[in-house]
Design an enzyme around this catalytic site. Structure first.
Site, short mmCIF file in Angstrom:
data_model
loop_
_atom_site.label_atom_id
_atom_site.label_comp_id
_atom_site.label_asym_id
_atom_site.label_seq_id
_atom_site.Cartn_x
_atom_site.Cartn_y
_atom_site.Cartn_z
N ASN A 15 1.02 -1.14 0.17
CA ASN A 15 -0.08 -0.22 -0.12
C ASN A 15 0.91 1.21 0.13
OD1 ASN A 15 -1.66 2.01 0.36
ND2 ASN A 15 -2.41 1.32 2.55
N TRP A 16 0.92 1.76 -1.33
CA TRP A 16 1.82 3.01 -1.42
C TRP A 16 1.20 4.31 -0.74
CZ3 TRP A 16 3.73 1.90 -7.03
CH2 TRP A 16 4.51 1.00 -7.09
N LYS A 17 0.06 4.19 -0.20
CA LYS A 17 -0.49 5.37 0.38
C LYS A 17 -0.37 6.77 -0.73
CE LYS A 17 -0.03 3.40 4.79
NZ LYS A 17 -0.01 3.28 6.18
N HIS A 101 -9.55 1.13 5.03
CA HIS A 101 -8.16 1.30 5.77
C HIS A 101 -8.33 2.04 7.07
CE1 HIS A 101 -4.05 2.46 6.55
NE2 HIS A 101 -3.76 1.22 5.75
N GLU A 103 -6.74 4.86 8.33
CA GLU A 103 -6.48 5.97 7.74
C GLU A 103 -7.89 6.56 7.09
OE1 GLU A 103 -2.96 5.59 5.63
OE2 GLU A 103 -1.90 4.84 7.32
N GLU A 173 -5.58 -5.32 10.57
CA GLU A 173 -4.79 -4.22 10.78
C GLU A 173 -4.88 -3.67 12.15
OE1 GLU A 173 -2.59 -2.80 6.85
OE2 GLU A 173 -4.45 -1.69 7.14
N GLY A 179 2.22 1.73 10.73
CA GLY A 179 3.23 2.81 10.66
C GLY A 179 4.16 3.13 11.91
N SER A 217 3.28 -2.74 10.45
CA SER A 217 4.68 -2.72 10.41
C SER A 217 5.31 -4.14 10.26
CB SER A 217 5.16 -2.06 12.13
OG SER A 217 4.67 -1.11 12.08
N GLY A 238 2.54 -1.28 4.23
CA GLY A 238 2.79 0.16 4.20
C GLY A 238 4.28 0.61 3.94
N GLY A 239 4.87 0.91 4.71
CA GLY A 239 6.16 1.44 4.73
C GLY A 239 7.13 0.64 4.06
C1 PEP Z 1 -1.12 0.13 5.93
O1 PEP Z 1 -0.92 1.07 5.80
O2 PEP Z 1 -1.63 -0.75 5.59
C2 PEP Z 1 0.23 -0.60 6.85
C3 PEP Z 1 0.06 -1.84 7.30
O3 PEP Z 1 1.35 0.31 7.11
P1 PEP Z 1 2.69 -0.15 7.89
O4 PEP Z 1 3.16 -1.24 6.99
O5 PEP Z 1 3.52 0.99 7.48
O6 PEP Z 1 2.49 -0.32 9.22
#
Ligand code: PEP
Length: 255
Positions: A15-17, A101, A103, A173, A179, A217, A238-239
């Site tokens: 997920n490049w956000k 999500h 966010e 999640e 994050g 994470s 994500g990251g």
């Molecule tokens: C996400 O945004 O779905 C996510 C899991 O982010 P991260 O891996 O950065 O925690």
């Protein structure tokens, strides 16, 4: 319920956000494609920003990496300024769409009912929804994790047929792990993943093949332990998906 990971092919979605120009997204997509080129035992998906979807989908066409959007509107068309519909996403080459999500829920006030409408719109358009659920730290500390996840899941999949459910993925999640660098322990993830599968099993026969992803994470150095749990079938990342090398390494470690 008993479950067999062998029935479920590992699935990893980056997920490049809100990151990346078209050129940067194309470069990252190309590196991911090259990085997983020899991998045969996992589904790999990237989710760029709306603006890069078309170019990235074209670049990855006919290859092993599929494309997801990060959200969609619940109507197919009409007077909804600024929105993007599921048929439009299918038109640019998406196969998946991330929905609900945390966010979107926390920063944009997205409600459980909207996630359901969006998931149904995605299914109508031929997309597979990746439905996100997860508790906040306050909910976990209050012992409300399973209740919160149940409520989000029930709302998101309300009214779906078995055929619909068979095309969905669920991502657990925990909000406190997204994050933050703080990952759920494999045991914490497994508890909720098994709970989700059991909950789906009470209403549908697709539960044994439903892929339930962990997100929060996930990194190359913790993916193996998470994936060793019986009901963890992949990751929403994500990251660590913004570096092709670490994303490809994670997919390999976890497959
Ligand atoms: C996400 O945004 O779905 C996510 C899991 O982010 P991260 O891996 O950065 O925690």
């Amino acid at each position: 319920m008993s479950s067999s990971p062998a029935q479920r092919r590992p699935f990893f979605c980056g997920n490049w956000k809100l990151n990346g120009s078209i050129a940067e997204s194309l470069a990252l997509a190309t590196e991911v494609r090259n990085g997983v080129a020899t991998l045969r035992n996992a589904d790999v998906v990237v989710a760029p920003s709306f603006t890069a979807l078309h170019a990235v989908a074209k670049r990855l066409e006919d290859g092993p990496v599929a494309v997801s959007a990060q959200d969609c509107h619940f109507e197919d068309k009409g007077a909804f300024t600024g929105e993007v519909s599921a048929p439009q996403l299918a038109d640019v080459g998406c196969k998946y769409v991330i929905l609900g999500h945390s966010e979107r829920r926390q920063l944009f006030g997205e409600l459980d009912a909207a996630v359901n409408l969006k998931a149904r719109a995605a299914l109508r358009a031929g997309l597979s929804p990746i439905i996100c659920v997860g508790e906040t730290l306050a909910e976990r500390d209050a012992g409300e994790t399973l209740g919160r996840v149940q409520a989000q899941l029930d709302a998101a999949i309300a009214g779906m047929t078995d055929a619909d459910l068979g095309r969905c993925l669920v991502a657990y999640e925990p909000v406190w792990a997204i994050g933050t660098g703080r990952t759920a322990t494999p045991g914490q993830a497994q508890e909720v993943h098994a709970f989700i599968r059991a909950s789906v099993a009470r209403r549908s026969g697709v539960a044994p093949t439903l892929r339930i992803l962990y997100g929060g994470s996930m990194k190359p150095d913790n993916v193996r332990a998470l994936m060793s749990e019986a009901d963890v079938d992949g990751g929403l990342v994500g990251g660590a998906s913004l570096q092709a090398e670490s994303f490809a390494r994670m997919v390999k470690e976890g497959s």
